[in-house]
Scaffold this active site. Structure first.
Site, short mmCIF file in Angstrom:
data_model
loop_
_atom_site.label_atom_id
_atom_site.label_comp_id
_atom_site.label_asym_id
_atom_site.label_seq_id
_atom_site.Cartn_x
_atom_site.Cartn_y
_atom_site.Cartn_z
N PHE A 122 0.87 -1.17 0.03
CA PHE A 122 0.08 0.09 0.09
C PHE A 122 0.78 1.16 -0.05
CE2 PHE A 122 0.79 -0.22 4.51
CZ PHE A 122 1.23 1.18 4.83
N SER A 139 5.28 -7.04 3.05
CA SER A 139 5.97 -7.20 4.50
C SER A 139 6.76 -8.61 4.62
CB SER A 139 4.65 -7.55 5.50
OG SER A 139 3.87 -8.35 5.24
N CYS A 189 9.57 1.60 3.82
CA CYS A 189 10.58 0.61 3.91
C CYS A 189 11.95 0.97 4.10
CB CYS A 189 10.44 -0.49 2.74
SG CYS A 189 11.05 0.14 1.40
N GLU A 197 -4.80 -3.99 -1.93
CA GLU A 197 -6.37 -3.92 -1.74
C GLU A 197 -6.51 -2.39 -1.10
OE1 GLU A 197 -4.41 -5.96 -0.56
OE2 GLU A 197 -5.17 -6.59 1.24
N GLU A 238 9.18 -3.84 12.79
CA GLU A 238 9.15 -2.55 12.10
C GLU A 238 7.89 -1.96 12.60
OE1 GLU A 238 7.84 -3.58 7.95
OE2 GLU A 238 9.12 -1.85 7.29
N LYS A 264 -1.23 -7.30 -9.40
CA LYS A 264 -2.19 -7.16 -8.12
C LYS A 264 -1.91 -6.29 -7.25
CE LYS A 264 -3.19 -8.63 -4.36
NZ LYS A 264 -3.69 -7.52 -3.60
P1 NAD Z 1 1.64 -6.69 3.27
O1 NAD Z 1 2.73 -7.85 2.89
O2 NAD Z 1 0.51 -6.66 4.12
O3 NAD Z 1 0.85 -6.86 1.55
C1 NAD Z 1 1.39 -6.64 0.42
C2 NAD Z 1 0.76 -7.29 -0.83
O4 NAD Z 1 0.61 -8.78 -0.44
C3 NAD Z 1 -0.59 -6.82 -0.91
O5 NAD Z 1 -0.90 -6.73 -2.25
C4 NAD Z 1 -1.55 -7.92 -0.17
O6 NAD Z 1 -2.90 -8.04 -0.86
C5 NAD Z 1 -0.72 -9.11 -0.38
N1 NAD Z 1 -0.95 -10.00 1.02
C6 NAD Z 1 -1.22 -9.75 2.21
N2 NAD Z 1 -1.22 -10.62 2.79
C7 NAD Z 1 -1.03 -11.84 1.96
C8 NAD Z 1 -0.79 -13.29 2.46
N3 NAD Z 1 -1.05 -13.64 3.54
N4 NAD Z 1 -0.61 -13.96 1.33
C9 NAD Z 1 -0.29 -13.29 0.08
N5 NAD Z 1 -0.38 -12.13 -0.23
C10 NAD Z 1 -0.56 -11.32 0.79
O7 NAD Z 1 2.49 -5.31 2.92
P2 NAD Z 1 1.63 -3.91 3.03
O8 NAD Z 1 1.54 -3.91 4.60
O9 NAD Z 1 0.78 -3.60 1.96
O10 NAD Z 1 3.05 -3.01 2.86
C11 NAD Z 1 4.11 -2.68 3.97
C12 NAD Z 1 5.24 -3.35 3.88
O11 NAD Z 1 5.96 -3.61 2.69
C13 NAD Z 1 6.16 -3.10 4.80
O12 NAD Z 1 6.87 -4.15 5.75
C14 NAD Z 1 7.38 -2.41 4.20
O13 NAD Z 1 8.59 -2.35 4.78
C15 NAD Z 1 7.35 -3.37 3.03
N6 NAD Z 1 7.78 -2.69 1.77
C16 NAD Z 1 9.18 -3.11 1.26
C17 NAD Z 1 9.71 -2.54 0.36
C18 NAD Z 1 10.94 -2.73 -0.33
O14 NAD Z 1 11.31 -2.38 -1.24
N7 NAD Z 1 11.62 -3.55 0.36
C19 NAD Z 1 9.16 -1.32 -0.27
C20 NAD Z 1 7.70 -1.01 0.36
C21 NAD Z 1 7.28 -1.57 1.27
#
Ligand code: NAD
Length: 508
Positions: A160, A237, A292, A187, A393, A184
């Site tokens: 997000f 994450s 991140c 959401e 985090e 994808k």
């Molecule tokens: P998230 O992991 O909750 O969601 C990321 C994506 O995965 C979304 O599209 C979501 O729909 C999907 N998803 C969620 N749960 C899932 C599951 N159990 N199985 C499969 N898919 C699933 O992450 P978020 O809260 O949207 O984003 C924040 C996180 O992203 C933070 O931890 C941040 O550090 C990380 N991030 C990392 C980078 C990087 O380049 N390293 C960049 C931006 C964000």
């Protein structure tokens, strides 16, 4: 934007899918509510795509790929040039919607779009990156040349916190390499990717090259299991990144999974205090700490820096969150209630663990916005590595301060941390900076630069538990991720007469 999908979403109240070159209403019965993080007003319902819709999208992407792979790279990038121009033209409109659905300040939203546009610009140079290698006479009269080929249908799953930049890390480069792509997006902010998709269609790319499917874990797992998806790019994450990497590679797919972080800034006693304080405020609380690459731990080195915490506290106390449109706001709300409640819980538990809570933003109130997901700037001093505030985090506007005596101790602390996304050192000493850059086990290092996110012609090189895979996002590594190499050995003998069968593996 003419015929704007955003207008359509506002009147219909639902977010469309993008399948086979068309925006379509999902037939799902399963919807996720999207609400404004500053007010909780409902913006729209987000569909959880059905299996049938997912299947159609993959099939359409496969058909599109078969034609697109034969389009010369120089023609492919002409579409990208048009796309770059459209994104620039509509940057403000995209940023306004991005700001509404994420709560980011408008300036920060503009940055989110801009860093994505830069990746598209990098993709415009794909002709050079798609060049192979050639050697004459690898054996007598035998030449070898290699070609760079696209791999097929690729998928991207995005978080997000950068709804413009991170999708743009992926599909423009994948498509420039000759692939088709299924996105994808998160959401939690699907409107921004819808605008990016609408402009993609306006740029004239052939239908089917980009498909956009909304949903959650089920849609991600569908893509991870589908045999026609060859490669998966993920950003999100740590636990989800691990899941995506394991499930995708178990299905013999290529996977790159960029994950979460805990980023440290080392502050040496010879650093410029004003620069340090300003850099810490922006890098810990910018975007409400939902980056991140946010700096979430300041490591103050030596006795001389001990009272710098007073200056950090004063500077953090001087900023405040606010809704988009509030020019005095340094940052916006957290993305949703659940995220706010989790950060509140972490803050409230910190004192009991022994942290010195200098600023407590848990009960932050913003006038006129009683329902926003607010967290005020938060500062924990005298943090130790066993505390929850250090181990997790936080992903909120919160900074931990740890005091150490020497640079060596600081390096040991950073290297013991499981994450390796980003780090920085503030110092006037070239020797200290050189030592830190060399010895730190973190993939992206800033020297007097708080958030060292590489420009798109480099790659985004997080390491350790902040990254699972081999080839990173954007830059040359992304080109290698979205392509495979074919090597050709050729001989054109001047006579037809072979000099007898070669029974060895040597070339002659
Ligand atoms: P998230 O992991 O909750 O969601 C990321 C994506 O995965 C979304 O599209 C979501 O729909 C999907 N998803 C969620 N749960 C899932 C599951 N159990 N199985 C499969 N898919 C699933 O992450 P978020 O809260 O949207 O984003 C924040 C996180 O992203 C933070 O931890 C941040 O550090 C990380 N991030 C990392 C980078 C990087 O380049 N390293 C960049 C931006 C964000």
């Amino acid at each position: 934007m003419s015929d704007s999908q955003i207008d359509r979403i506002r009147s219909a109240g639902t977010v469309p899918l993008f399948i086979d070159g068309e925006f379509v209403d999902s037939r799902t019965t399963d919807w996720i509510e999207l609400s404004n993080p500053a007010t909780q007003d409902v913006i729209a319902q987000v569909p959880v795509a059905t299996d049938d819709e997912m299947t159609r999208a993959v099939a359409s992407a496969r058909v599109a790929f078969r034609e697109w792979r034969d389009v010369p790279t120089i023609e492919r990038v002409r579409y990208l040039f048009r796309y770059q121009a459209l994104l620039k033209e509509h940057q403000q409109a995209i940023a306004a919607v991005l700001s509404e659905e994420t709560g980011k300040t408008f300036a920060d939203a503009m940055g989110d779009v801009w860093r994505g546009i830069e990746v598209v610009e990098h993709g415009c140079g794909m002709t050079t990156h798609m060049m192979g290698e050639t050697t004459e006479n690898v054996a007598r009269n035998i030449d070898t040349h290699s070609y760079v080929h696209p791999i097929g249908v690729c998928a991207g799953i995005t978080p997000f916190n950068f709804p413009a930049m991170i999708p743009l890390w992926m599909y423009p480069l994948a498509v420039a390499c000759g692939n088709a792509f299924i996105l994808k997006p998160s959401e939690q902010d699907p409107l921004t990717p819808t605008m990016l998709t609408e402009l993609f269609a306006q740029a004239g790319f052939p239908k089917g090259l980009l498909q956009v499917l909304h949903g959650d874990k089920r849609q991600v797992d569908f893509l991870l299991d589908h045999p026609d998806v060859r490669a998966v790019s993920f950003v999100g994450s740590v636990p989800v990144a691990e899941h995506v990497y394991r499930r995708g590679t178990d299905n013999l797919k290529r996977v790159q999974a960029m994950a979460g972080a805990k980023n440290h800034m080392i502050v040496m006693p010879d650093a410029d205090k004003a620069q340090v304080v300003s850099a810490l405020v922006g890098s810990s609380c910018g975007a409400a700490g939902q980056r991140c690459m946010a700096i979430s731990v300041a490591v103050l080195v030596g006795e001389a820096t001990r009272d710098w915490v007073d200056d950090i506290e004063a500077a953090l106390a001087d900023i405040r969150p606010g809704a988009p449109g509030d020019d005095g706001a340094a940052y916006g709300p957290l993305i949703n209630r659940k995220a706010r409640d989790r950060v509140r819980e972490i803050i409230r538990g910190a004192a009991a663990e022994g942290a010195d809570v200098r600023l407590d933003g848990a009960d932050c109130v913003v006038e006129g916005y009683p329902d926003g997901n607010w967290i005020g700037p938060t500062l924990f001093d005298n943090v130790t590595t066993g505390m929850r505030v250090y181990q997790e985090e936080i992903f909120g506007p919160a900074l931990c301060v740890i005091h150490v005596d020497t640079l060596e101790e600081a390096i040991e602390l950073v290297n013991a941390n499981p994450y390796g996304n980003g780090t920085s050192i503030f110092t006037r000493s070239g020797a200290a900076a050189r030592k830190y850059q060399h010895e730190t086990e973190v993939g992206q290092v800033g020297i007097n630069v708080p958030i060292p996110v590489p420009a798109p012609f480099f790659s985004f090189t997080g390491s350790k538990h902040s990254f699972f895979g081999d080839l990173h996002a954007y830059g040359k590594q992304a080109v290698r991720f979205y392509t495979e190499t074919k090597t050709v050995l050729s001989r054109w003998p001047e006579t037809d007469v072979p000099d007898g069968p070669n029974m060895t593996i040597n070339m002659k």
